[in-house]
Enzyme design. Sequence first.
Site, PDB file in Angstrom:
ATOM      1  N   LEU A   1      60.980  72.368  41.784  1.00  0.00           N
ATOM      2  CA  LEU A   1      60.290  73.662  41.745  1.00  0.00           C
ATOM      3  C   LEU A   1      59.598  73.887  40.405  1.00  0.00           C
ATOM      4  O   LEU A   1      58.601  74.597  40.324  1.00  0.00           O
ATOM      5  CB  LEU A   1      61.287  74.797  41.984  1.00  0.00           C
ATOM      6  CG  LEU A   1      61.965  74.851  43.364  1.00  0.00           C
ATOM      7  CD1 LEU A   1      63.069  75.893  43.365  1.00  0.00           C
ATOM      8  CD2 LEU A   1      60.947  75.159  44.447  1.00  0.00           C
ATOM      9  N   GLY A   2      60.146  73.306  39.356  1.00  0.00           N
ATOM     10  CA  GLY A   2      59.576  73.497  38.035  1.00  0.00           C
ATOM     11  C   GLY A   2      60.411  72.801  36.987  1.00  0.00           C
ATOM     12  O   GLY A   2      61.432  72.173  37.295  1.00  0.00           O
ATOM     13  N   GLU A   3      59.966  72.927  35.741  1.00  0.00           N
ATOM     14  CA  GLU A   3      60.667  72.257  34.646  1.00  0.00           C
ATOM     15  C   GLU A   3      60.516  73.067  33.376  1.00  0.00           C
ATOM     16  O   GLU A   3      59.450  73.620  33.097  1.00  0.00           O
ATOM     17  CB  GLU A   3      60.113  70.847  34.441  1.00  0.00           C
ATOM     18  CG  GLU A   3      60.857  70.048  33.385  1.00  0.00           C
ATOM     19  CD  GLU A   3      60.375  68.594  33.314  1.00  0.00           C
ATOM     20  OE1 GLU A   3      60.973  67.825  32.543  1.00  0.00           O
ATOM     21  OE2 GLU A   3      59.418  68.257  34.028  1.00  0.00           O
TER      22      GLU A   3
ATOM     23  N   GLY B   1      62.652  73.798  29.172  1.00  0.00           N
ATOM     24  CA  GLY B   1      63.389  73.146  28.092  1.00  0.00           C
ATOM     25  C   GLY B   1      64.786  72.750  28.509  1.00  0.00           C
ATOM     26  O   GLY B   1      65.354  71.793  27.986  1.00  0.00           O
TER      27      GLY B   1
ATOM     28  N   GLY C   1      65.785  71.752  31.597  1.00  0.00           N
ATOM     29  CA  GLY C   1      65.727  70.610  32.502  1.00  0.00           C
ATOM     30  C   GLY C   1      64.888  70.965  33.721  1.00  0.00           C
ATOM     31  O   GLY C   1      64.070  71.875  33.667  1.00  0.00           O
ATOM     32  N   LYS C   2      65.106  70.270  34.808  1.00  0.00           N
ATOM     33  CA  LYS C   2      64.319  70.488  36.026  1.00  0.00           C
ATOM     34  C   LYS C   2      65.065  71.406  36.996  1.00  0.00           C
ATOM     35  O   LYS C   2      66.288  71.472  36.999  1.00  0.00           O
ATOM     36  CB  LYS C   2      64.011  69.152  36.698  1.00  0.00           C
ATOM     37  CG  LYS C   2      63.090  68.268  35.870  1.00  0.00           C
ATOM     38  CD  LYS C   2      62.821  66.929  36.554  1.00  0.00           C
ATOM     39  CE  LYS C   2      61.893  66.064  35.700  1.00  0.00           C
ATOM     40  NZ  LYS C   2      61.652  64.740  36.297  1.00  0.00           N
ATOM     41  N   VAL C   3      64.279  72.115  37.801  1.00  0.00           N
ATOM     42  CA  VAL C   3      64.826  73.000  38.831  1.00  0.00           C
ATOM     43  C   VAL C   3      64.412  72.465  40.191  1.00  0.00           C
ATOM     44  O   VAL C   3      63.232  72.177  40.423  1.00  0.00           O
ATOM     45  CB  VAL C   3      64.328  74.446  38.654  1.00  0.00           C
ATOM     46  CG1 VAL C   3      64.936  75.360  39.720  1.00  0.00           C
ATOM     47  CG2 VAL C   3      64.668  74.965  37.267  1.00  0.00           C
TER      48      VAL C   3
ATOM     49  N   LYS D   1      69.370  74.175  39.011  1.00  0.00           N
ATOM     50  CA  LYS D   1      68.855  73.823  37.680  1.00  0.00           C
ATOM     51  C   LYS D   1      69.757  72.741  37.099  1.00  0.00           C
ATOM     52  O   LYS D   1      70.965  72.935  36.936  1.00  0.00           O
ATOM     53  CB  LYS D   1      68.826  75.051  36.777  1.00  0.00           C
ATOM     54  CG  LYS D   1      68.142  74.811  35.428  1.00  0.00           C
ATOM     55  CD  LYS D   1      68.246  76.035  34.532  1.00  0.00           C
ATOM     56  CE  LYS D   1      67.360  77.168  34.982  1.00  0.00           C
ATOM     57  NZ  LYS D   1      67.330  78.269  33.960  1.00  0.00           N
TER      58      LYS D   1
ATOM     59  N   ASP E   1      63.632  86.903  25.821  1.00  0.00           N
ATOM     60  CA  ASP E   1      62.577  85.975  26.249  1.00  0.00           C
ATOM     61  C   ASP E   1      61.834  86.536  27.460  1.00  0.00           C
ATOM     62  O   ASP E   1      61.658  85.859  28.464  1.00  0.00           O
ATOM     63  CB  ASP E   1      63.168  84.606  26.572  1.00  0.00           C
ATOM     64  CG  ASP E   1      62.113  83.497  26.554  1.00  0.00           C
ATOM     65  OD1 ASP E   1      61.060  83.693  25.912  1.00  0.00           O
ATOM     66  OD2 ASP E   1      62.342  82.447  27.167  1.00  0.00           O
TER      67      ASP E   1
END
Length: 439
Positions: free
Chosen positions: A111-113, A115, A117-119, A142, A239
């Site tokens: 789904l995305g990446e 800092g 890691g990857k999801v 995640k 954030d």
Amino acid sequence: MKVVLNLRKINLAVLIMGLCSSSTNIAPPTTANHSSVAGSSQTTTTTTTSLNTNSSSGISSNISGNSRFSSPSSGDDVGPGGQILPHSNLKMYTFAELKTATKNFRNDTILGEGGFGKVYKGRIEEKTGSKLNSNASVVAVKKLNSESMQGVEEWQAEVIFLGRLSHPNLVKLLGYCYEDEELLLVYEFMQRGSLENHLFGRGSTIQPLPWDIRLKIAIGAARGLAFLHTSDEKVIYRDFKASNILLDGSYNAKLSDFGLAKMASVSQSHVTTRVMGTHGYAAPEYVTTGHLYVKSDVYGFGVVLVEMLTGMRALDDERPPNQRNLVEWVKPYLTNHRKLKNIMDPLLEGRYPSKAASQVARLALTCLEPEQKARPSMQEVVVTLEQLSGIKERPKVPRMQHPSPRSPYRYGQQPLHHRSTVHAKDDVNRQRRDALKGT
């Protein structure tokens, strides 16, 4: 390297024991709300981060029954359903379960990446006794990059905060996995991805957000922040940005990624910490001094409001030099409704109530005040946005002026696409007759 890994194991072991001791029933959460998923954030950080704890025992104390989390203050009326759970109710998944759920972390499930890691998108079959349920739950998984020490700290922070915080505008953490060197988190799935994708993404699957949906998203995100700020043990999100606002199937906004969150007691005016976050969203007092206030989050909210108005990123090196920093560039436009039209997102196609847009712009400007004390609280922001949601777009009706051989309308002829072809032909004929009379 082995020493670092061993220390990591010790800290995580204590954290896991804290999770287990906080509740005797670490049962699988209900799956009724799994129709909604956490995506990923792409964080650009200025340096490394650490939890607001000095030892592994500090980490576990944040999760245990004697947690520093307190109940929301009596003045918290910013949205129904928010609470700080007395015990964490997270499920512990095995690595084998999550490997199966994501088809061995196959690339087409990413789904995305960020800092961390990857999801990955996954499907988990829930067991009822010895049988599997026929309805699988869609989740977001995640997976920590094993070489990221920053990711370890963020994993811990996610478990600490989302394990106990519950609110309709916070992404739900369902469980975690801690097995050998593998660290994973499992969230509810958010079908429509991040606000960032909708504002700046391209492609046939990305549809422009209409005004009312943008305002709905802003209200939801504001409620989430207000909930964090109004507990007795205030949580500073740290954030806030468009990529950390995720949307479910009905465009309800939920805050995700609590890896940088900090706690501040009522007696503390600020928290001093290493500067972290994303360039363009971080408040000036935090960047220059490392002093983190609750209203540092309000500044980030103001930046996102400007992005939602303009459809432009907070920072963009492809824009001319004087326009690269969005906030610095558009501030003069936010106080003038005529100038504001020049920077509004063209994808809105002018379909927004100008009065509401002007007031959102002014609200954004107050959130962006250089002095943190001058910014509104998030409760005040919620109230203002909710009031603005009642202002609807008025149909554009031409205003008549004294007859003119050039134009029958004060502001010129109304665009043809807003009117029927019969009216358009009448306008053309009228203009021709007026022109002939003028000669």
